[in-house]
Design an enzyme around this catalytic site. Structure first.
Site, PDB file in Angstrom:
ATOM      1  N   SER A   1      -0.887  -3.205  -7.919  1.00 56.24           N
ATOM      2  CA  SER A   1       0.053  -3.620  -6.882  1.00 56.24           C
ATOM      3  C   SER A   1       1.271  -4.313  -7.477  1.00 56.24           C
ATOM      4  CB  SER A   1      -0.637  -4.543  -5.881  1.00 56.24           C
ATOM      5  OG  SER A   1      -1.714  -3.878  -5.251  1.00 56.24           O
TER       6      SER A   1
ATOM      7  N   ARG B   1      -2.833  11.364   3.976  1.00 55.47           N
ATOM      8  CA  ARG B   1      -2.820   9.960   4.388  1.00 55.47           C
ATOM      9  C   ARG B   1      -1.712   9.710   5.415  1.00 55.47           C
ATOM     10  NH1 ARG B   1      -3.706   6.205  -0.860  1.00 55.47           N
ATOM     11  NH2 ARG B   1      -3.873   4.647   0.782  1.00 55.47           N
TER      12      ARG B   1
ATOM     13  N   SER C   1      -0.237  -2.195   5.190  1.00 60.84           N
ATOM     14  CA  SER C   1       0.882  -3.112   4.963  1.00 60.84           C
ATOM     15  C   SER C   1       1.937  -2.486   4.061  1.00 60.84           C
ATOM     16  CB  SER C   1       0.381  -4.410   4.322  1.00 60.84           C
ATOM     17  OG  SER C   1      -0.160  -4.162   3.031  1.00 60.84           O
TER      18      SER C   1
ATOM     19  N   ASP D   1      -9.742  -3.806   0.215  1.00 65.58           N
ATOM     20  CA  ASP D   1     -10.032  -3.012  -0.977  1.00 65.58           C
ATOM     21  C   ASP D   1     -11.298  -3.468  -1.676  1.00 65.58           C
ATOM     22  OD1 ASP D   1      -7.968  -1.238  -0.714  1.00 65.58           O
ATOM     23  OD2 ASP D   1      -6.692  -2.125  -2.266  1.00 65.58           O
TER      24      ASP D   1
ATOM     25  N   LYS E   1      -7.673   5.204   3.905  1.00 67.60           N
ATOM     26  CA  LYS E   1      -7.309   5.086   2.488  1.00 67.60           C
ATOM     27  C   LYS E   1      -7.523   6.427   1.787  1.00 67.60           C
ATOM     28  CE  LYS E   1      -6.598   0.488   2.420  1.00 67.60           C
ATOM     29  NZ  LYS E   1      -5.452  -0.206   1.812  1.00 67.60           N
TER      30      LYS E   1
ATOM     31  N   ARG F   1     -12.562   3.564  -5.927  1.00 65.21           N
ATOM     32  CA  ARG F   1     -13.263   2.353  -5.515  1.00 65.21           C
ATOM     33  C   ARG F   1     -14.715   2.635  -5.122  1.00 65.21           C
ATOM     34  NH1 ARG F   1      -9.916  -1.204  -6.603  1.00 65.21           N
ATOM     35  NH2 ARG F   1      -7.682  -1.069  -6.149  1.00 65.21           N
TER      36      ARG F   1
ATOM     37  N   LYS G   1      -7.783   6.497 -11.779  1.00 71.15           N
ATOM     38  CA  LYS G   1      -6.689   6.153 -10.862  1.00 71.15           C
ATOM     39  C   LYS G   1      -6.198   4.735 -11.103  1.00 71.15           C
ATOM     40  CE  LYS G   1      -5.670   6.028  -5.873  1.00 71.15           C
ATOM     41  NZ  LYS G   1      -4.485   6.906  -5.845  1.00 71.15           N
TER      42      LYS G   1
END
Length: 432
Positions: free
Chosen positions: A18, A117, A163, A305, A332, A377, A402
């Site tokens: 991020s 997405r 967001s 997450d 996601k 994830r 990723k």
């Protein structure tokens, strides 16, 4: 829970995705050369780096990618330009507003996963801000922008799904002729907005919050600066969870109190589950207690997450665990609530789901093959469960690239009992 307590281990966690991708965009828009220290080097950040280079930035790597020097374009991009976002949601959400502030034609596209997405709230907001753009049904990629700059003004963006729409608009706002007053309606994952604003100010933007959820960004320019990237708190969650279920102690240097990363709050959830947690001025340490406590309900809306990390170890707890406020996690890389529930059920774990929640009832597991859905994830979370639940394999262990290509190697280094969770027929290049 058969591991003896051992001395503190230092986890080598790569930089925050991020922070890296936000810094890349802001450095691209800035005048001068910015140095991004300790950037994350992964599929998503390399895709973002390539994208900003296609928009005019120059990015030079230091030895072993210890830093990236970004020579900015001093404002908005000039087309024509094609931008390939690959699987990177941040590229697909952050770059369209930036491109719209420029001049010329821009075509943004991505993988089938990214195309699927949702993007309509961002597309609608761009139209309200004056952009000339066309998109796939639902406002998704591929997206074409005929840019003539943006006036800005006052808009509202539906932020109930992500967001990232709001972050993308905020970072582009100083380049709009009138700046921007924007409200993120039904905002989820609020800590990421605070991260965005903090970095914008580092690069010289004048931005502040006015009232509840309304943000004001004045027109202006970005100035080059140096940014040190912290270890990724979302990635650290897997190693902290592994400490909690193995009675070991894991420390992540550089992940400390005052971090702009909201996902560091995951350690507060582990503390509720019985782990010993120390968030200090230089590092964060989690030590397992030998018992993983359940019997609680966790609101993980702001740190969604990491909800999969908790869900994956919940079968080892002493009572059920409910996680709620995570409806947006269905949108996601995969429908993460459904994916986690289906995999837990395949392991024989009783699981109940609702539109925005999941409840896990602890119990013994049976061997099963985890369906990763190409989602890093899911792969990393269930790898942690594999430390204490024998017979778990992954159908796509390589998808961890990723965000953390070296994930399996680091797990093996810290936890010698860790077995790469793939079957013999699934040995990827990374596994070999």
């Amino acid at each position: 829970m058969g591991f003896p307590y051992e001395s503190k281990s230092i986890a080598r966690i790569p930089g925050s995705k991020s922070l890296t991708n936000r810094a890349l965009l802001l450095a691209t828009a800035a005048t001068g050369v910015s140095r991004i220290r300790d950037p994350l080097v992964s599929d998503d950040t390399v895709a973002f780096r390539t994208a900003v280079e296609n928009l005019g930035a120059r990015v030079d790597s230091g030895p072993l990618d210890a830093f990236w020097d970004v020579t900015g374009i001093g404002g908005s991009p000039v087309g024509p330009a094609g931008v390939w976002c690959a699987d990177a949601g941040t590229a697909g959400r952050f770059l369209p507003p930036f491109a719209a502030t420029g001049r010329g034609t821009f075509l943004l596209d991505g993988s089938a996963q990214l195309r699927a997405r949702p993007q309509e709230p961002l597309y609608d907001a761009l139209l309200k801000a004056g952009a000339r753009t066309s998109a796939a049904p639902g406002g998704g990629l591929p997206l074409t922008i005929e840019a003539e700059g943006l006036d800005g003004g006052e808009i509202t963006v539906d932020s109930s799904m992500s967001s990232q729409y709001l972050s993308g608009l905020l970072m582009a706002a100083p380049l709009m002729r009138r700046g921007l007053v924007v409200r993120g309606a039904r905002l989820v994952s609020r800590p990421y907005i605070d991260m965005t604003l903090s970095l914008m100010r580092r690069f010289g933007a004048r931005a502040h919050e006015r009232g509840d959820g309304e943000f004001v960004v004045e027109p202006g320019a970005y100035t080059a600066t140096d940014v040190a990237i912290e270890p990724d708190a979302s990635t650290a969650s897997y190693f902290f969870a592994a400490a909690a279920v193995t009675r070991r102690s894991v420390t992540v240097p550089g992940l400390r109190s005052g971090s702009p990363q909201g996902d560091l709050r995951f350690v507060e959830v582990l503390a509720r589950a019985g782990a010993q947690v120390d968030v200090g001025r230089a590092a964060t340490t989690v030590t397992g207690s030998g018992v993983l406590r359940g019997g609680f309900d966790a609101d993980m809306g702001d740190i969604s997450d990491t909800f999969m990390t908790l869900a994956a170890i919940a079968p080892l707890a002493d009572a059920p665990v409910t996680i709620h406020a995570i409806a947006h996690a269905r949108l996601k890389e995969s429908d993460r609530i459904a994916a986690v529930a289906d995999n837990l059920r395949a392991l024989g774990v009783v699981t109940e789901v609702g539109p925005d929640r999941i409840t896990i009832v602890p119990g013994p597991t049976v061997p099963a093959r985890i369906t990763c859905h190409g989602d890093h994830r899911i792969a990393m979370a269930f790898s942690v469960l594999g430390l204490d639940a024998p017979g778990i394999t992954l159908d796509d262990p390589g998808c961890v690239s990723k965000t953390f290509p070296g994930f399996h190697d680091e797990m093996r280094r810290l936890f010698p009992r860790y077995q790469l969770p793939v079957g013999a027929a699934d040995m990827t290049k990374e596994a070999l």
